[in-house]
Structure formats: structure tokens, C-alpha cells
Design a protein around this motif. Sequence first.
Motif, PDB file in Angstrom:
ATOM      1  N   ALA A 139      45.136  41.247  42.515  1.00 51.14           N
ATOM      2  CA  ALA A 139      43.941  42.135  41.967  1.00 51.14           C
ATOM      3  C   ALA A 139      43.448  41.691  40.889  1.00 51.14           C
ATOM      4  CB  ALA A 139      44.384  43.393  42.053  1.00 51.14           C
ATOM      5  N   ILE A 140      44.224  41.288  39.860  1.00 50.84           N
ATOM      6  CA  ILE A 140      43.768  40.992  38.657  1.00 50.84           C
ATOM      7  C   ILE A 140      43.003  39.702  38.711  1.00 50.84           C
ATOM      8  CG2 ILE A 140      44.129  40.636  36.028  1.00 50.84           C
ATOM      9  CD1 ILE A 140      44.744  43.316  37.260  1.00 50.84           C
ATOM     10  N   THR A 141      43.912  38.685  39.471  1.00 46.34           N
ATOM     11  CA  THR A 141      43.073  37.332  39.594  1.00 46.34           C
ATOM     12  C   THR A 141      41.785  37.439  40.151  1.00 46.34           C
ATOM     13  OG1 THR A 141      45.573  36.540  39.912  1.00 46.34           O
ATOM     14  CG2 THR A 141      43.552  34.980  40.949  1.00 46.34           C
ATOM     15  N   ARG A 142      41.643  38.312  41.240  1.00 47.49           N
ATOM     16  CA  ARG A 142      40.506  38.347  42.106  1.00 47.49           C
ATOM     17  C   ARG A 142      39.350  39.213  41.301  1.00 47.49           C
ATOM     18  NH1 ARG A 142      41.859  41.609  47.334  1.00 47.49           N
ATOM     19  NH2 ARG A 142      39.602  41.153  47.740  1.00 47.49           N
ATOM     20  N   ILE A 143      39.716  39.835  40.231  1.00 48.85           N
ATOM     21  CA  ILE A 143      38.926  40.523  39.479  1.00 48.85           C
ATOM     22  C   ILE A 143      38.393  39.518  38.552  1.00 48.85           C
ATOM     23  CG2 ILE A 143      38.452  42.337  37.588  1.00 48.85           C
ATOM     24  CD1 ILE A 143      40.543  44.200  39.217  1.00 48.85           C
TER      25      ILE A 143
END
Length: 206
Positions: A78-82
Amino acid sequence: MLLQQCRDVGLLDSEVGRPRPPPSIAILTRKCQTAMNPLPGDLFARRLRQERERLGISQAELARRMAALLGANVDATAITRIEQQTRAVRLDEAVTAAEALGVPLITLVSDNYARDNEAEIQKQLAELAIAEQERERLLQKIHRITRTIRQLSAEREAFVSHALSVNPETAGDHELDPETQAALDARMRDVRNKPAGEGPGPGPSA
């Protein structure tokens, strides 16, 4: 300067300056648009990565810290995608991410908060100065009108006094309209009751 810009839009590794694997056309297009005209979400994605890397923590570690604060699972992807701007950040995630990084939330949605803040303060100070000048102008106008009303009232009293001395039976002919008299009395009462410095000084009453 060019290297820093490339790092900011994610085209170079921030630590060693090596080219990263080629991003997709969609991601590259988004990054270019972000660099030219950043929106709050765009700024958040970039500033999140910058602050995380400044602290030297991984996306997985940031996810772990956020999960502990939220009391719910946060996947590192999720952090990567954000950060890659392929997923929008939720408000609770944004607040928690800032807390996990130990920074004010405003630093994650602004590149130049201190400068923008100073500019806004300067703007508000300028507007305050203009408002104070306008207030002073209006106060002077109020004082001038009040003095005129007092003078007119005094002249009227003198006229009525003379007219009654000539012919007392004409008393009713010189009375003000009841509404006008009530408004005049109220206004003069307000002026007399004003604290010093807030209005015209004492003068002849109606």
C-alpha cells in the motif's frame, strides 16, 4: 539540480543516483505532470517517500509503524502504491503516516510550507492594515455625523425655546416625529455611554 529533479520524480535512486527500472508510460506521464503542476495528492506521494528515505526506513517499516498506530493491518505494498501514485491515500492513512514519520501533516502536502506560511502572514497583515485604515476612516465619519446631529439638536432646542417664549400654545407644532425622537434619544444615549476612546466625547444632548 537536474539529478535532484530526477530523484524527486522517481527516475533515479535517491541514495546512489543509479537509474531505476524503467517505469510504465502511464506512471512516467503522471510523474511528469506531477512535477509540472503538483496537486496535494501528488505532493503527498513525493514528500512521503522523501521523509521516509530521510529517516532511512523501508516501506515495510513505515507500514508496520502505521499499523501499530491504526490498530489495523497496513500492507507494505500500500505504501509502494501510494508513493507511486497508483493508489490514493486515505485521510486516516495520511494522518497516521505523518505521525509514524514524526512530522507535521502539513509537511507532507507542501513543498514550501514555511515560505507559503510567511507569504500568507504578510498578506493578512497587509489586509489588516487596510482594514484598520478603513475602520479609522469610518470612525471619523461617525464622529463627524454625530457632531452634526448634536449641533442640529442644539439649534432645534434653541429655536423651540424661542418659539415657546413667543407663543407657548405652539408647543405641539415643534415636536419631532416620535420615531425620529426615539432614534435620536437612543443614539445620543449610546454616545454618552461609550467608553473613552470608542466614540465622540460628551457634547450637548438632544
